[in-house]
Design an enzyme around this catalytic site. Structure first.
Site, short mmCIF file in Angstrom:
data_model
loop_
_atom_site.label_atom_id
_atom_site.label_comp_id
_atom_site.label_asym_id
_atom_site.label_seq_id
_atom_site.Cartn_x
_atom_site.Cartn_y
_atom_site.Cartn_z
N ASP A 61 0.93 -0.82 0.12
CA ASP A 61 -0.01 -0.10 -0.39
C ASP A 61 1.03 1.06 -0.17
O ASP A 61 1.72 0.53 0.60
CB ASP A 61 -1.60 0.05 1.11
CG ASP A 61 -0.11 0.45 2.54
OD1 ASP A 61 1.00 -0.48 2.76
OD2 ASP A 61 -1.05 0.77 3.57
N GLU A 100 0.18 -0.23 6.15
CA GLU A 100 1.23 0.02 6.68
C GLU A 100 0.73 1.19 6.78
O GLU A 100 0.59 1.76 7.78
CB GLU A 100 2.34 -0.67 5.86
CG GLU A 100 3.55 -0.23 7.54
CD GLU A 100 4.51 1.56 7.48
OE1 GLU A 100 5.26 0.85 8.36
OE2 GLU A 100 3.42 2.26 5.88
ZN LIG Z 1 6.73 2.24 3.90
#
Ligand SMILES: [Zn+2]
Length: 383
Positions: free
Chosen positions: A73, A139
């Site tokens: 992501d 994340e």
């Molecule tokens: Zn990163």
């Protein structure tokens, strides 16, 4: 030879703006399955958060199991018109690959995937132990349905990890200057001072909590420590002061201030809370009524101490780049805070200078060099 530039380009072309999968995991899954990895896609969900797709892939059954971890992501591109190359086009121009995620961290993933494929190619398709990849799509946002749950999922399947390399952009100026071998902890708090509401023209009938808040804020900004062998000094920073008073003639009944502490290995969350509360108590001197609210934190301090694993990584980097990286614990938190509960973890990836910025880009030569470094690490690891 696997081509890390082509893999990075293809990943950048997937619009995997957090928490969207954007085709990035499917693309990696295809590459890895083709090379003989057993692959798993796992979607995690929780009320109040978006469901997120994750990928676990492993080749080999034997110990030791070397894990490469990362996230596909990316943060949003921001104003796309401000980019000199479209953020999801994966264009190579002037020896650089441009695009969101080029360094944070699709580029890093492309390099460790290419390194693993090259290693397998050169070794009859099988590692001496096992190589695993732990790739999340969660994340950059709340990090709730990603690595933390993927690790629990793997543990429930009896997957054992021996060492992990997280491919976050760890280098400061040039590839090979820095390994991150630990991170500070992060703890949030809210200081709440109670007073008595009243008319501003009659302060003797009220008790203004802002006076007490100012006193406590001043006291809590004293240094927390002088740093430790592996860490800089801890810091407490106030991030917001809130009274929420819409009127001009009212003394409020309550005042709040939020703060964040980045702390080193001199403290645990428990001792840190105790220290802050003691200081506030002393400054309050029995005259200021206050409470401190501590929301739960999953970002504990940790350090991966120098030893054979750090030596191996340093040697691989030095052999390929001629540079001797330093072991650093600076910067924000990362998924390493979750991985460290399962096995020793180091962070080493690309140079972080353009991460999250307009025109995020990576020199093509860095992708080639990082792949060579990862390859050297794998070779040394399985000796
Ligand atoms: Zn990163």
């Amino acid at each position: 030879m696997a081509d890390p530039v082509a893999i990075a380009r293809d990943l950048v072309r997937c619009r995997s703006v957090t928490p969207e999968e954007g085709g990035a995991l499917t693309y990696l899954q295809g590459l890895l399955a083709q090379a003989g990895f057993e692959t798993h896609r796992i979607v995690f969900a929780e009320p109040g958060t978006a469901p997120v797709d994750n990928l676990y892939a492993r080749t080999g059954l034997a110990k030791p199991n070397l894990v490469f971890a990362g996230h596909t992501d990316v943060v949003p591109a921001g104003n796309e018109a401000a980019w000199s190359h479209p953020p999801f086009a994966g264009e190579v121009a002037g020896d650089k690959l441009y695009g969101r995620g080029a360094v944070d961290m699709k580029g890093g993933i492309a390099c460790f995937v290419a390194a693993a494929l090259d290693y397998l190619d050169a070794n009859g398709g099988k590692p001496k132990g096992s190589i695993s990849l732990l790739i999340t799509g969660d994340e950059e946002s709340v990090a709730v349905n990603g690595t933390v749950k993927l690790l629990q999922w793997a543990a429930a399947r009896d997957e054992k990890f021996d060492h992990c390399i997280l491919g976050e952009p760890s280098n400061v100026d040039v590839l090979g200057d820095t390994i991150k071998a630990g991170r500070r902890g992060s703890l949030n708090g809210t200081l709440i001072v109670s007073g008595r509401q009243g008319h501003v023209a009659y302060p003797d009938r009220a008790d203004n909590p802002i006076r007490g808040l100012v006193t406590l804020i001043a006291a809590l900004q004293a240094p927390l420590d002088q740093g430790t062998a592996h860490f800089d000094a801890s810091s407490l920073e106030f991030t917001s002061v809130d009274v929420g008073n819409p009127t001009v003639n009212l003394i409020p009944g309550e005042a709040r201030a939020r703060f964040n502490i980045r702390y080193n290995d001199r403290h645990s969350q428990a001792t840190l809370k105790e220290l802050v509360e003691e200081r506030a108590q002393a400054a309050a001197a029995g005259r200021v009524r206050f409470a401190i609210d501590w929301p739960p934190s999953n970002a504990d301090v940790f350090v991966t101490k120098p030893g054979p694993f750090t030596d191996l990584a340093i040697a691989a980097i030095a052999e390929v780049t001629g540079r001797r990286p330093k072991l650093s614990t600076t910067g924000g938190t990362s998924d390493a805070r979750f991985i460290k509960d399962y096995c020793p973890v180091l962070e080493f990836g690309l140079v972080g200078q353009t991460m999250h910025a307009i025109d995020e880009c990576v020199p093509v030569v860095d992708l080639v060099t990082l792949t060579a470094i990862y390859c050297r690490m794998i070779e040394k690891y399985f000796g």
